[in-house]
Design a protein around this motif. Structure first.
Motif, mmCIF file in Angstrom:
data_model
loop_
_atom_site.group_PDB
_atom_site.id
_atom_site.type_symbol
_atom_site.label_atom_id
_atom_site.label_comp_id
_atom_site.label_asym_id
_atom_site.label_seq_id
_atom_site.Cartn_x
_atom_site.Cartn_y
_atom_site.Cartn_z
ATOM 1 N N TYR A 290 54.097 -11.942 3.373
ATOM 2 C CA TYR A 290 54.441 -10.857 3.405
ATOM 3 C C TYR A 290 54.811 -10.858 5.426
ATOM 4 O O TYR A 290 53.499 -10.510 5.653
ATOM 5 N N SER A 291 56.232 -10.551 5.891
ATOM 6 C CA SER A 291 56.433 -10.496 7.143
ATOM 7 C C SER A 291 57.391 -9.176 6.946
ATOM 8 O O SER A 291 58.353 -9.708 6.920
ATOM 9 N N ALA A 292 57.001 -7.895 7.399
ATOM 10 C CA ALA A 292 57.987 -6.869 7.964
ATOM 11 C C ALA A 292 59.089 -7.183 8.731
ATOM 12 O O ALA A 292 60.344 -7.045 8.829
ATOM 13 N N MET A 293 58.975 -7.459 9.453
ATOM 14 C CA MET A 293 59.322 -8.207 11.089
ATOM 15 C C MET A 293 60.623 -9.583 10.603
ATOM 16 O O MET A 293 61.121 -9.267 10.600
ATOM 17 N N GLU A 294 60.083 -9.899 9.624
ATOM 18 C CA GLU A 294 60.833 -11.326 8.959
ATOM 19 C C GLU A 294 62.186 -10.913 8.419
ATOM 20 O O GLU A 294 63.463 -10.774 8.402
ATOM 21 N N GLU A 295 61.164 -9.678 7.364
ATOM 22 C CA GLU A 295 62.178 -8.955 6.583
ATOM 23 C C GLU A 295 63.464 -8.319 7.257
ATOM 24 O O GLU A 295 64.160 -8.233 7.164
ATOM 25 N N PHE A 296 62.815 -7.546 8.160
ATOM 26 C CA PHE A 296 63.860 -6.300 8.765
ATOM 27 C C PHE A 296 64.990 -7.962 9.696
ATOM 28 O O PHE A 296 66.376 -6.960 9.581
ATOM 29 N N MET A 297 64.291 -8.561 10.505
ATOM 30 C CA MET A 297 66.154 -9.612 10.579
ATOM 31 C C MET A 297 66.759 -9.885 9.397
ATOM 32 O O MET A 297 68.081 -10.517 10.441
ATOM 33 N N LYS A 298 65.672 -10.384 8.972
ATOM 34 C CA LYS A 298 67.303 -11.352 8.025
ATOM 35 C C LYS A 298 67.986 -9.632 7.210
ATOM 36 O O LYS A 298 68.996 -9.605 7.511
ATOM 37 N N ARG A 299 67.810 -8.361 7.802
ATOM 38 C CA ARG A 299 68.626 -7.864 7.724
ATOM 39 C C ARG A 299 69.632 -6.850 7.933
ATOM 40 O O ARG A 299 71.195 -6.736 7.538
ATOM 41 N N LEU A 300 69.642 -7.812 9.585
ATOM 42 C CA LEU A 300 70.486 -7.188 10.746
ATOM 43 C C LEU A 300 71.261 -9.010 10.536
ATOM 44 O O LEU A 300 72.132 -8.655 11.228
ATOM 45 N N GLU A 301 71.054 -9.738 10.088
ATOM 46 C CA GLU A 301 71.516 -11.143 10.048
ATOM 47 C C GLU A 301 72.950 -10.462 8.484
ATOM 48 O O GLU A 301 73.783 -10.810 8.264
ATOM 49 N N MET A 302 72.363 -9.735 7.912
ATOM 50 C CA MET A 302 73.045 -9.934 6.145
ATOM 51 C C MET A 302 74.997 -8.955 7.516
ATOM 52 O O MET A 302 74.882 -7.995 7.961
ATOM 53 N N PRO A 303 75.890 -9.182 6.885
ATOM 54 C CA PRO A 303 76.935 -8.672 7.102
ATOM 55 C C PRO A 303 77.137 -7.351 6.844
ATOM 56 O O PRO A 303 76.447 -6.802 5.930
#
Length: 303
Positions: A290-303
């Motif tokens: 798990y990476s908090a950074m990766e999850e955060f970036m995925k949320r930013l990519e969500m419409p």
């Protein structure tokens, strides 16, 4: 080269001495026990003569079924290489006159344990690996935080022991204070422990020396832990810390093994123990993928 004597094994595992009692000063320099097999039929190309030799039910049953002449030949071929000792498992002491005879003649201790072969080999291997492991001593504190071994370093008086004390109050465990002994038990593993003299003791400025087991119970201390994080406490420096989303990985090297390194700067009111807990838990999550950074970036990519 570090070494263990046969006497050390006898005392550690309460072994019975069947032969060679005056030769218990023989040295053991290899960290794994060995079960001779092909050597009994004369194949010695990969014979390990420097290891502790363990004879289990399989080996003893085979030897008992041989004729006197064959048995003497098989045993004679092995003892001439003078391994440190032979250890017979499962209390198989019947019918060992031939083995006792050869061991007495060659000055090789013959020992007996009641343990099963596989369990005893595991115990011996673990003991020898830790005892013979390369080691070094560093100044710092070693703690186990939720099952995660951490070294806390820093200049004298920076607050290492006080941080450890707060962690103990929160249910974590002390391993060593001041002198931390590091042992390299494998190419990837560093074990942190104490030097024996400081076991269970924690030195707190303005308070003095405390025994954490007496003060907080036996669960406040453990004998050793695998080291996976190196945390350095440093003085606060203005404008030196930024709120990066993900920090560049840093490492500290101990005996050619790289341990993830984190610097925590100190400032009045800062919950240092809480930050150590956060670092430990974050390391654990990363091991689970798990990476908090990766999850955060995925949320930013969500419409």
């Amino acid at each position: 080269m570090k070494a263990v004597t046969v006497k050390d094994l006898v005392e550690r595992f309460s072994l019975q001495i069947l032969a060679g009692s005056i030769h218990l000063d023989r040295l053991i320099t290899k960290s794994r026990a060995y079960r001779p097999g092909l050597e009994f039929v004369g194949y010695f190309e990969f014979f390990s003569h420097s290891n502790v030799h363990v004879l289990g039910r399989k080996e003893i049953t085979y030897l008992h079924k041989l004729s006197d002449e064959e048995r003497n030949d098989r045993i004679g071929n092995i003892v001439k290489y003078h391994p440190p000792c032979f250890i017979v498992t499962r209390s198989q002491d019947e019918g060992l006159k031939y083995l006792i005879k050869y061991c007495e003649e060659e000055g090789i201790p013959l020992l007996l344990t009641s343990e099963t072969t596989s369990k005893f080999i595991d115990l011996v291997d673990n003991f020898l690996a830790k005892t013979l492991a390369p080691e070094m001593t560093i100044h710092g504190v070693c703690v186990n935080v939720s099952g995660i071994g951490i070294i806390i370093r820093g200049k004298s008086g920076v607050g290492k022991s006080e941080t450890a004390h707060t962690l103990i109050q929160r249910g974590h465990r002390l391993v060593a204070d001041d002198a931390v002994v590091l042992k390299k038990t494998s190419p990837e593993t560093i074990i942190g422990t104490h030097d024996g003299k400081t076991k269970e003791f924690l030195a707190l400025r303005s308070i003095g020396l405390i025994n954490v087991s007496r003060l907080y119970g036996r669960s406040a201390f453990q004998d050793e832990t695998r080291i996976v994080l190196d945390i350095e406490l440093t003085k606060w420096q203005d404008n030196s810390l930024n709120n990066e989303l993900e920090l560049e990985p840093k490492f500290t090297e101990y005996m050619d093994i790289q341990i993830p390194h984190i610097e925590i700067q100190l400032q009045p009111g800062r919950d240092v123990a809480g930050l150590v807990e956060a670092a430990a838990n974050n390391w654990y999550l990363r091991q689970q993928g798990y990476s908090a950074m990766e999850e955060f970036m995925k949320r930013l990519e969500m419409p």
